[in-house]
Design a protein around this motif. Structure first.
Motif, PDB file in Angstrom:
ATOM      1  N   SER A  81     -24.704  25.621  -9.341  1.00 41.85           N
ATOM      2  CA  SER A  81     -25.809  25.236  -8.455  1.00 41.85           C
ATOM      3  C   SER A  81     -25.305  24.781  -7.087  1.00 41.85           C
ATOM      4  N   GLY A  82     -24.017  24.506  -6.968  1.00 43.07           N
ATOM      5  CA  GLY A  82     -23.430  24.088  -5.704  1.00 43.07           C
ATOM      6  C   GLY A  82     -22.828  25.235  -4.909  1.00 43.07           C
ATOM      7  N   LEU A  83     -23.222  26.480  -5.234  1.00 45.47           N
ATOM      8  CA  LEU A  83     -22.727  27.663  -4.529  1.00 45.47           C
ATOM      9  C   LEU A  83     -23.846  28.298  -3.713  1.00 45.47           C
ATOM     10  N   ALA A  84     -23.465  28.889  -2.595  1.00 43.28           N
ATOM     11  CA  ALA A  84     -24.449  29.565  -1.738  1.00 43.28           C
ATOM     12  C   ALA A  84     -23.851  30.864  -1.201  1.00 43.28           C
ATOM     13  N   PRO A  85     -24.709  31.848  -0.888  1.00 39.75           N
ATOM     14  CA  PRO A  85     -24.215  33.097  -0.294  1.00 39.75           C
ATOM     15  C   PRO A  85     -23.519  32.820   1.032  1.00 39.75           C
ATOM     16  N   ALA A  86     -22.473  33.621   1.283  1.00 49.62           N
ATOM     17  CA  ALA A  86     -21.676  33.444   2.493  1.00 49.62           C
ATOM     18  C   ALA A  86     -21.289  34.807   3.060  1.00 49.62           C
ATOM     19  N   VAL A  87     -20.406  34.808   4.039  1.00 45.80           N
ATOM     20  CA  VAL A  87     -19.959  36.039   4.674  1.00 45.80           C
ATOM     21  C   VAL A  87     -19.295  36.963   3.675  1.00 45.80           C
ATOM     22  N   ARG A  88     -19.275  38.243   3.975  1.00 45.53           N
ATOM     23  CA  ARG A  88     -18.604  39.263   3.188  1.00 45.53           C
ATOM     24  C   ARG A  88     -19.113  39.358   1.750  1.00 45.53           C
ATOM     25  N   GLY A  89     -20.348  38.914   1.504  1.00 47.88           N
ATOM     26  CA  GLY A  89     -20.934  38.993   0.178  1.00 47.88           C
ATOM     27  C   GLY A  89     -20.391  37.976  -0.814  1.00 47.88           C
ATOM     28  N   LEU A  90     -19.713  36.962  -0.315  1.00 46.96           N
ATOM     29  CA  LEU A  90     -19.098  35.954  -1.173  1.00 46.96           C
ATOM     30  C   LEU A  90     -20.066  34.830  -1.517  1.00 46.96           C
ATOM     31  N   LEU A  91     -19.694  34.049  -2.508  1.00 50.84           N
ATOM     32  CA  LEU A  91     -20.372  32.798  -2.825  1.00 50.84           C
ATOM     33  C   LEU A  91     -19.378  31.680  -2.539  1.00 50.84           C
ATOM     34  N   GLU A  92     -19.852  30.646  -1.845  1.00 51.33           N
ATOM     35  CA  GLU A  92     -18.976  29.538  -1.470  1.00 51.33           C
ATOM     36  C   GLU A  92     -19.621  28.204  -1.819  1.00 51.33           C
ATOM     37  N   PRO A  93     -18.789  27.179  -2.033  1.00 54.53           N
ATOM     38  CA  PRO A  93     -19.334  25.854  -2.323  1.00 54.53           C
ATOM     39  C   PRO A  93     -20.033  25.269  -1.102  1.00 54.53           C
ATOM     40  N   THR A  94     -21.060  24.499  -1.360  1.00 49.51           N
ATOM     41  CA  THR A  94     -21.851  23.912  -0.266  1.00 49.51           C
ATOM     42  C   THR A  94     -21.426  22.485   0.071  1.00 49.51           C
ATOM     43  N   GLY A  95     -20.505  21.930  -0.697  1.00 50.27           N
ATOM     44  CA  GLY A  95     -20.087  20.537  -0.491  1.00 50.27           C
ATOM     45  C   GLY A  95     -19.235  20.344   0.747  1.00 50.27           C
ATOM     46  N   PRO A  96     -18.815  19.104   0.968  1.00 50.28           N
ATOM     47  CA  PRO A  96     -18.010  18.776   2.148  1.00 50.28           C
ATOM     48  C   PRO A  96     -16.724  19.595   2.211  1.00 50.28           C
ATOM     49  N   ARG A  97     -16.380  20.007   3.413  1.00 53.26           N
ATOM     50  CA  ARG A  97     -15.149  20.759   3.641  1.00 53.26           C
ATOM     51  C   ARG A  97     -13.968  19.789   3.652  1.00 53.26           C
ATOM     52  N   LEU A  98     -12.860  20.227   3.054  1.00 52.10           N
ATOM     53  CA  LEU A  98     -11.674  19.386   2.922  1.00 52.10           C
ATOM     54  C   LEU A  98     -10.583  19.723   3.934  1.00 52.10           C
ATOM     55  N   GLY A  99     -10.760  20.811   4.665  1.00 47.20           N
ATOM     56  CA  GLY A  99      -9.763  21.229   5.652  1.00 47.20           C
ATOM     57  C   GLY A  99      -8.869  22.337   5.124  1.00 47.20           C
ATOM     58  N   LYS A 100      -8.265  23.064   6.049  1.00 47.55           N
ATOM     59  CA  LYS A 100      -7.413  24.192   5.686  1.00 47.55           C
ATOM     60  C   LYS A 100      -6.193  23.771   4.876  1.00 47.55           C
ATOM     61  N   ASP A 101      -5.705  22.563   5.108  1.00 46.55           N
ATOM     62  CA  ASP A 101      -4.502  22.102   4.419  1.00 46.55           C
ATOM     63  C   ASP A 101      -4.770  21.593   3.003  1.00 46.55           C
ATOM     64  N   ALA A 102      -6.023  21.567   2.569  1.00 44.86           N
ATOM     65  CA  ALA A 102      -6.345  21.076   1.223  1.00 44.86           C
ATOM     66  C   ALA A 102      -5.688  21.921   0.139  1.00 44.86           C
ATOM     67  N   ILE A 103      -5.356  23.157   0.435  1.00 42.83           N
ATOM     68  CA  ILE A 103      -4.676  24.012  -0.553  1.00 42.83           C
ATOM     69  C   ILE A 103      -3.344  23.389  -0.982  1.00 42.83           C
ATOM     70  N   ALA A 104      -2.750  22.573  -0.121  1.00 42.54           N
ATOM     71  CA  ALA A 104      -1.477  21.922  -0.448  1.00 42.54           C
ATOM     72  C   ALA A 104      -1.638  20.886  -1.561  1.00 42.54           C
ATOM     73  N   GLN A 105      -2.864  20.470  -1.863  1.00 44.33           N
ATOM     74  CA  GLN A 105      -3.114  19.514  -2.951  1.00 44.33           C
ATOM     75  C   GLN A 105      -3.084  20.190  -4.320  1.00 44.33           C
ATOM     76  N   ALA A 106      -3.107  21.509  -4.331  1.00 42.90           N
ATOM     77  CA  ALA A 106      -3.210  22.244  -5.592  1.00 42.90           C
ATOM     78  C   ALA A 106      -1.897  22.229  -6.362  1.00 42.90           C
ATOM     79  N   ASP A 107      -2.024  22.075  -7.669  1.00 44.91           N
ATOM     80  CA  ASP A 107      -0.880  22.178  -8.572  1.00 44.91           C
ATOM     81  C   ASP A 107      -0.692  23.614  -9.043  1.00 44.91           C
TER      82      ASP A 107
END
Length: 178
Positions: A81-107
């Motif tokens: 329910s927290g997803l919405a249509p986006a560019v290129r036919g994608l679905l993206e989360p609607t919540g707050p953006r964490l920034g481009k560097d948030a990927i560095a938090q991933a394990d």
């Protein structure tokens, strides 16, 4: 990629069920607190059940948001329910953006693709979004491309900017790439 377009949508659904089990059994995912993933669309290998299984297993799941210059920002997956249509036919989360560097938090980083070679060269959709984002991950973070079994180990064209991945994650298991 042409073979994927001919694949019935039911194949994506079957994949989704199996790959959730495979991913949760993979040690890096079991040990992870934060996992990046994506919302599959069309004939891509299905990620719907995987996303929900990761959350149910207590993982923080970050999903990409395409921004200017075809780069990726990130937001937390809070459910379908927290997803919405986006560019290129994608679905993206609607919540707050964490920034481009948030990927560095991933394990663990799970990425889309159309094919991967034995040496980890990933064929994406041609936008280069992940080639821009992957250099931001912490060294040693496992990166796996989600594919159908027959899309692994293929001859894939390579450009100097391509970022290789270390693993292919399929419904049949996890395969380390050279």
């Amino acid at each position: 990629m042409a073979g994927r377009k001919r694949r019935p949508l039911e194949a994506a659904a079957r994949f989704s069920s199996s790959v959730a089990e495979v991913a949760l059994a993979w040690q890096p995912v079991r040990d992870a607190a934060t996992v990046t993933a994506y919302v599959s669309v069309g004939s891509e290998p299905g990620t719907g059940l995987l996303l929900d299984a990761l959350v149910a297993a207590g993982k923080r799941v970050l999903l990409p948001v395409v921004v200017a210059g075809l780069d990726l920002d990130w937001a937390v997956y809070t459910g379908r329910s927290g997803l919405a249509p986006a560019v290129r036919g994608l679905l993206e989360p609607t919540g707050p953006r964490l920034g481009k560097d948030a990927i560095a938090q991933a394990d663990v980083v799970l990425v889309p693709g159309a094919a991967v070679s034995a040496d980890g060269t990933r064929l994406g959709q041609g936008g280069g979004c992940y080639d821009r984002a992957l250099p931001r991950i912490t060294a040693g973070t496992p990166v796996a491309v989600l594919l159908y079994d027959d899309e692994v180990g293929l001859a894939v064209p390579s450009d100097p900017h391509d970022v290789r991945v270390g693993f292919a994650l399929t419904a049949g298991g996890v395969r380390a790439l050279a």
